[in-house]
Design a protein around this motif. Structure first.
Motif, PDB file in Angstrom:
ATOM      1  N   GLU B   9      -6.530   1.297   2.722  1.00  0.00           N
ATOM      2  CA  GLU B   9      -5.477   0.999   1.763  1.00  0.00           C
ATOM      3  C   GLU B   9      -5.042   2.286   1.071  1.00  0.00           C
ATOM      4  O   GLU B   9      -5.858   3.064   0.598  1.00  0.00           O
ATOM      5  N   ARG B  11      -2.404   3.750  -1.865  1.00  0.00           N
ATOM      6  CA  ARG B  11      -1.537   3.360  -2.981  1.00  0.00           C
ATOM      7  C   ARG B  11      -0.896   4.581  -3.613  1.00  0.00           C
ATOM      8  O   ARG B  11      -1.598   5.477  -4.101  1.00  0.00           O
ATOM      9  N   SER B  29      -1.232  -0.483   4.012  1.00  0.00           N
ATOM     10  CA  SER B  29      -2.607  -0.855   4.278  1.00  0.00           C
ATOM     11  C   SER B  29      -2.752  -1.268   5.732  1.00  0.00           C
ATOM     12  O   SER B  29      -1.780  -1.608   6.399  1.00  0.00           O
TER      13      SER B  29
END
Lengths: 216, 254
Positions: B9, B11, B29
């Motif tokens: 993942e 971000r 992701s």
């Protein structure tokens, strides 16, 4: 040409040449050890350490080796460093050649493709481990020739310590000229003996180079 | 329940090269067992993104997670070294230029990490190397030196080397870009086989046909941002963004 003279002085000169060999080997050992340290500093991530390494190289490459020898031998006692001529000569020569050898080592490490370090790191090796098992074995091969050039320069450079009366080949030659007034014969013999030593060294370097090249 | 958690993942991934923002806050992701292809023009930041997953590139902002563990943690130098070496052991990476270790044999290339990092016995490591080489169709090259291999063979050995660490994820950074055209298929075949074994993979590639064939999801990047993502069918047949359309058009027309 006084052939008889050459015959007479030859054994003494071989003895003196042996001192030159010992001096060379000792300074080479000091030089390599110091060079490894300085190269490590120069390749460090820490700016201050890199600076110290660079300063070392600048100082020792940027001043005459003769002055470095004088500084240690004549200037040393003034700051509490009292050394025999042989020891002072070996240390000064070693510290001097270390600056050049450090650059040879650094050049070797730098010549290894960056991808080698990345591949090692991506497998999970730490930086030191990657250096030791992946980069340095490849760099060693690339260092042999330049370090060999440095070592040859060192052997010839040992002549400088005649000035602080280390009884090596050049000092012996000068002393004999005083008593015989035959500089041509004496310096010719001296030159030949240096050549033999340098030739022996280049044979060793070639062997090392070939041995490592074969491994890859 | 672990299976719900994404394997990778990312971000808000942000990265600058000097004043140039090469990753402009990317989110994406990858689910367990999923195969994601990242495509886009040169300089779009796709390789930088991939390399930031195992921290070969340090992000200036954002987070990367691998199987619930934060990759780019803030730790002391030594602690981070230990942490990141552990993370990297779980992410195999394959490079454009193979980066095999030329001073080691094929077998040693594959066994050095398991032996040195996992303390595996030599005999066991060699058996593992043989198994991995068999997987990539090169069992007979176990004692060869890299210099004697073709580009395609080198890349297959590089894949075997990465697999020998039994990673959770495989990252491919333009794995076939440096290969002669006739050698591309043998490497693609190995990657497809891995896909069949449900290895989680992130593949940065210039090969649209291969991406369409192997990927579950395709991400199109341009200028450091994700422009569009979707299934290969959606993205290749029916791209929504003009930027994607023009890129694909250029590619398909050679």
């Amino acid at each position: 040409m006084d052939i008889a003279l050459i015959g007479r002085i030859f054994p003494v000169f071989v003895q003196a040449a042996w001192t030159t060999v010992e001096l060379s080997l000792l300074s080479l050992a000091i030089g390599l050890a110091m060079a490894a340290l300085v190269a490590t500093l120069r390749l460090s991530h820490v700016t201050a350490l890199r600076f110290i390494g660079a300063a070392y190289v600048s100082v020792f490459r940027g001043t005459p080796a003769l002055i470095q020898i004088f500084l240690l031998y004549f200037g040393g006692p003034q700051i509490g460093i009292q050394l025999e001529p042989f020891a002072a000569g070996a240390i000064a020569l070693g510290l001097n050649i270390a600056a050049y050898m450090a650059e040879s080592i650094r050049g070797g490490v730098r010549s290894v493709d960056r991808g080698q370090m990345e591949a090692a790191r991506s497998l999970g090796f730490g930086e030191g481990q990657s250096m030791r098992w992946i980069v340095l074995p490849q760099a060693a091969k690339l260092m042999i020739r330049p370090l060999g050039v440095n070592a040859v320069a060192l052997v010839k450079g040992t002549a400088l310590v005649a000035t602080i009366s280390v009884v090596e080949l050049t000092y012996t030659a000068q002393r004999f000229i005083g008593s015989t007034y035959k500089p041509f014969e004496i310096f010719a013999v001296t030159a030949v003996l240096y050549m033999i030593m340098v030739y022996g060294l280049t044979v060793v370097i070639d062997r090392l180079d070939r041995a490592y090249a074969g491994e890859a | 329940m672990n299976d719900i958690r994404p394997m990778i993942e990312v971000r808000g991934a942000q990265k600058f090269f000097g004043p140039l923002e090469v990753l402009k806050g990317i989110d994406f992701s990858v689910a367990r067992g999923q195969i994601v292809a990242v495509i886009g023009p040169s300089g779009s930041g796709k390789s930088t993104l991939l390399r930031s997953l195992n921290h070969l590139e340090t992000l200036d902002g954002g987070e990367v997670w691998l199987d619930g563990v934060k990759v780019n943690q803030t730790l002391g130098r030594r602690a981070f070294e230990r942490h990141i070496n552990g993370v990297r052991q779980q992410m195999g990476m394959v490079f454009q230029h193979f980066n095999l270790f030329p001073h080691l044999s094929v077998s040693e290339n594959i066994t050095i990490a398991p032996i040195r990092l996992k303390g595996m016995a030599r005999a066991e490591a060699r058996a593992l190397a043989l198994k991995m080489l068999d997987k990539v169709g090169l069992a007979d090259k176990i004692d060869a030196v890299p210099a004697r291999l073709s580009g395609g063979q080198k890349q297959r050995v590089a894949i075997a080397r990465a697999l020998a660490m039994q990673p959770k994820v495989m990252l491919f950074d333009e794995a076939t870009s440096a290969l002669d055209p006739e050698l591309v298929d043998e490497v693609n075949l190995v990657m497809k086989q891995l896909a069949g074994e449900h290895m989680t993979m992130v593949i940065v590639t210039h090969e649209m046909r291969f991406a369409a064939e192997v990927a579950d999801r395709v991400i199109f990047m341009a200028d450091g941002a994700v422009v569009e993502e979707g299934s290969p069918a959606e993205l290749f047949r029916n791209p929504k963004q003009e930027r994607t359309r023009s890129f694909l058009k250029k590619f398909l027309n050679g």
